[in-house]
Design a protein around this motif. Structure first.
Motif: not given
Ligand code: KG4
Ligand code: ZN
Length: 358
Positions: A11-15, A138-142, A159-162, A356-358
């Motif tokens: 889904s990102c930059d790792d296969t 890419g993500h930041c959530q509780f 906004d940005d992820a940490p 996307a963040k979510a």
């Protein structure tokens, strides 16, 4: 006997591909694309998608070989079906569908964020419900995690992820990428109190976070120093890194305390708080979170880093829980660029460098 699942993640930059049986990781192969995107300051979706399409079959073959299994011996094929960069997600979903169609094995579409969120069950056998802090590039959530499909999102970045903020600060200060480890290393010799950087959104109730202003504050301090003294000295860099890291840590710890209060309202029998994502590698953050959880009487769980960052073992494991709950995807399984875990929560408005963040 527990089921054996093949997991596929792109889904990102790792296969990545992995084989997981119960809570045993038989193999976990991750092929990064770091070098391909280095010149562009971020992941280029089209380049990522093409690289996934080229690499997926060899990564799957390697995962099978390492586990000593043939495809005929797996009980199902789990694949990340979103959220993420759509071309990469599509490459993984198409690969999984082809394998499922050719072998007649069940196909299970998995939410990438659910993969992260369920990792502490794979590594530490955590009981539901637990609190999860997802902190990556890419993500930041509780999240309160109550089941493989039952999540409540308490807040996230607007906004940005940490990790993105660590990477940007490293770039501002001329440090190597990925920024997290180089900022952490530079911070070791720095004074975290030299620069009074903001603690964004602490004055607002709730668990939402913001990191973009913090990065701009570092930029301003850098420019002020350069204007005043004609350059940036090693100690300035160290102090800026230490001050920035302390600010990120402080807001994450403070918001985690709030999230823990919300979680405590559920009266969990064995309260636990887990982290996942690359930023969970930060020692200062880990130590502060561990201390804060200990103070609150909550078990703190930090899975091994290889299972905190993007990998396919988490997808195989989540697929296993979904399969146990009776889930099967059809060959019409779609790829979803956005796929919030908690459809009842207000949408997060950010859309970062890694999708996307979510
Ligand atoms: O989970 P991950 O490997 O990939 C995705 O974001 O999907 O996380 C990578 C992020 C990068 O932004 C990197 O700078 C950050 O995690 N990171 C760190 C540290 N190690 C990696 N951030 C802070 N401190 C670290 N020690
Ligand atoms: Zn991830």
């Amino acid at each position: 006997m527990a089921r054996t699942l093949l997991g596929i993640e792109s889904s990102c930059d790792d296969t990545a591909a992995a084989l997981v049986r119960g809570r045993e990781v038989l193999s976990s192969v991750v092929a990064g694309q770091g070098g391909l995107h280095a010149a562009y300051g971020g992941v280029v979706p089209e380049i990522a998608a093409r690289a996934h399409a080229e690499t997926l079959d060899t990564v799957v073959a390697e995962a099978l070989r390492t586990a000593g299994l043939r495809l005929a011996e797996v009980d199902g094929i789990a694949v990340t079906a979103g959220p993420g960069l759509i071309g990469g997600v599509l490459a993984g979903v198409m690969t999984a569908k082809a394998l499922a169609a050719a072998t007649g094995k069940p196909l299970i579409g998995v939410n990438h964020l659910a993969g992260h969120a369920l990792t502490p069950r794979l590594t530490d056998d955590l009981a539901y419900p637990y609190l999860m802090l997802l902190v990556s590039g890419g993500h930041c959530q509780f999240l309160i995690v109550r089941g493989a499909e039952d999540f409540t999102r308490l807040g996230g970045t607007i906004d940005d992820a940490p990790g993105e903020a660590f990477d940007k600060v490293a770039r501002l200060l001329g440090l190597a990428q990925p920024g997290g480890p180089s900022v952490e290393a530079a911070a070791e010799a720095g004074d975290p109190a030299r620069f009074a950087l903001p603690r964004p959104l602490l004055d607002r109730p709730g668990c939402d976070l913001s990191f973009s202003g913090l990065k701009t504050a570092v930029l301003r301090e850098r420019d002020r120093l350069v204007a005043a003294q004609g350059g940036l000295w090693r100690q300035d860099r160290a102090d800026l890194c230490a001050s920035f890291q302390a600010a990120v840590r402080d807001v994450l710890v403070a918001k985690t305390r709030r999230a823990l209060d919300r979680y405590a309202e559920e009266s969990p029998a064995a309260p636990a708080c887990a982290v996942a994502g690359g930023v969970a590698a930060n020692r200062s953050l880990r130590a502060a979170l561990a201390a804060s959880c200990a103070e609150a009487g909550v078990q703190f769980v930090a899975p091994p880093l290889a299972l905190c960052t993007d990998n396919a073992a988490m997808i195989a494991y989540a697929g296993q829980e979904l399969m146990e709950a009776g889930h099967r995807s059809g060959l019409d399984l779609g790829a979803r660029p956005r796929w919030p875990l908690d459809t009842g929560a207000a949408p997060l408005i950010g859309h970062g460098r890694k999708g996307a963040k979510a």
